[in-house]
Design a protein around this motif. Structure first.
Motif, short mmCIF file in Angstrom:
data_model
loop_
_atom_site.label_atom_id
_atom_site.label_comp_id
_atom_site.label_asym_id
_atom_site.label_seq_id
_atom_site.Cartn_x
_atom_site.Cartn_y
_atom_site.Cartn_z
N TRP A 267 0.83 -1.20 0.00
CA TRP A 267 0.00 0.00 0.00
C TRP A 267 0.86 1.26 0.00
O TRP A 267 0.56 2.24 -0.69
N GLU A 268 1.96 1.23 0.75
CA GLU A 268 2.88 2.36 0.76
C GLU A 268 3.56 2.51 -0.59
O GLU A 268 3.78 3.64 -1.07
N GLN A 271 1.13 4.19 -2.92
CA GLN A 271 0.95 5.63 -2.69
C GLN A 271 2.14 6.47 -3.12
O GLN A 271 2.05 7.71 -3.19
N THR A 272 3.28 5.83 -3.39
CA THR A 272 4.47 6.58 -3.80
C THR A 272 4.81 6.40 -5.27
O THR A 272 5.76 7.02 -5.77
N LYS A 277 -0.72 5.38 -7.65
CA LYS A 277 -1.27 6.25 -6.60
C LYS A 277 -2.70 6.68 -6.89
O LYS A 277 -3.01 7.19 -7.97
N ASP A 278 -3.58 6.47 -5.91
CA ASP A 278 -4.98 6.87 -5.96
C ASP A 278 -5.76 6.22 -7.09
O ASP A 278 -6.87 6.65 -7.42
#
Length: 360
Positions: A267-268, A271-272, A277-278
């Motif tokens: 998940w991290e 998001q990067t 992301k999103d």
């Protein structure tokens, strides 16, 4: 004039609220399967009926108790799977807590691994699939369906700790990447991919031929994800089931704890990475449940509760409902259409396909 302006503002706010209540579909999807991990540990944490029994703690019972035991279920489950309860339970949906009136279970009558995975990914219970040694699955699975859609061809990849997953997903027929025990990823590799390839061959075969430790499977999947950016990535974890069959409860809990760390890590990463992301949903579910009390080590149609499962999801297309309550009964055969729906697709196949779960 002021009244018209005020009404316009209110209307815009109302419209914005309406949009927020209907999350956008995901462009990408990451799937984890936890073989034989019970809803009891997920929702209640370490089981007092097992953790205090020394015959099921093969290494260090004091260490296991310190790491995973607490006086109430909420504390125990958070110690065991902190990412699930700090993030997924806040931003996503968790189905299958029977204490809250949410039931998820397999439709098939066998209650073990090949039939369970086949049902979940094909959206269909085929009674002919009655063995873990069953040959290539004749039914269409949702991953190959997605792989056939515009923009997804060659962008669906699976990494599995158990070699039977190659037959369950029938890579012989569809040609998808389904990496299993002992197989290296081929082609031009990044340094991370090369290291992940090597690492799997340096770990002990503690479960015997045909299975590798989940850590190796995940790192190979992660390296592939960062290098190739698949739109759908499936990671099939097997440690929970193997440690349970061995009667090693401490290691069974560790396997769940480390799986939770994998969820957090991916998940991290999502998001990067601008590609993900999103725009990426995360889904987690098992293939079957297992018995209770002294029968926690096994599963199958002769053991009550082995058909009890759960479903977790988070990301675009998933409303933030947390633990779902009073939801009645959901079947594992609904998982396939649900995963397709998250990507804005309707899963169709030559065989019947169960309707998706209402998670939007």
């Amino acid at each position: 004039m002021k009244r018209v302006y005020l009404l316009a503002v209110v209307f815009c706010i109302w419209c914005g609220a309406g949009v927020a209540q209907q999350p956008a579909k995901a462009k990408n999807l990451v799937i984890f399967l936890m073989d034989g991990y019970r809803w009891r540990e997920l929702y209640q944490g370490a089981d007092s009926g097992v953790i205090f029994d020394k015959q099921y703690n093969h290494v260090d019972s004091a260490y296991t108790m310190k790491k995973y035991w607490a006086d109430n279920a909420e504390q125990r489950r958070k110690k065991l799977m902190p990412f699930v309860w700090e993030t997924m339970a806040v931003k996503g949906q968790l189905w299958g807590n029977r204490n809250l009136g949410s039931k998820v279970q397999v439709r098939n009558k066998y209650w073990f691994s090949y039939p369970g995975r086949s049902e979940a990914f094909c959206g269909y219970y085929d009674s002919a699939i009655n063995s873990n040694e069953y040959p290539d699955n004749p039914n269409l699975n949702v991953l190959e369906f997605i792989d056939q859609q515009p923009g997804f061809r060659g962008k669906v990849a699976s990494f599995a700790s158990w070699d039977a997953v190659a037959r369950i997903l029938n890579r012989t027929r569809n040609g998808m990447l389904v990496n299993i025990y002992g197989e290296d990823v081929k082609g031009a590799l990044t340094p991370a991919q090369a290291e992940a390839n090597r690492m799997q061959h340096l770990l002990p075969d503690i479960f015997g031929a045909g299975e590798r430790l989940d850590g190796a499977t995940y790192l190979m999947a992660r390296a592939y994800m960062t290098a190739k950016h698949p739109r759908v990535l499936y990671v099939d974890l097997g440690d929970n089931d193997d440690f349970a069959h061995a009667g090693d409860y401490g290691s069974y809990l560790d396997a769940a704890h480390y799986a939770d760390a994998m969820f957090r890590d991916v998940w991290e990463l999502i998001q990067t990475d601008p590609f993900y992301k999103d725009q990426t949903a995360l889904v987690v579910f098992p293939d079957h449940g297992r018995g209770v009390g002294p029968e926690w080590t096994s599963h199958g149609s002769r053991l009550e509760h082995s058909n009890e499962t759960y479903f977790m999801a988070m990301g675009p297309g998933v409303a933030a409902r947390g633990e779902v309550k009073d939801a009645g009964l959901v079947w594992d055969e609904q998982f396939a259409a649900t995963m397709a729906a998250l990507l804005g697709l309707k899963f169709t196949a030559p065989h019947p396909v169960a309707a998706p779960i209402a998670i939007h």
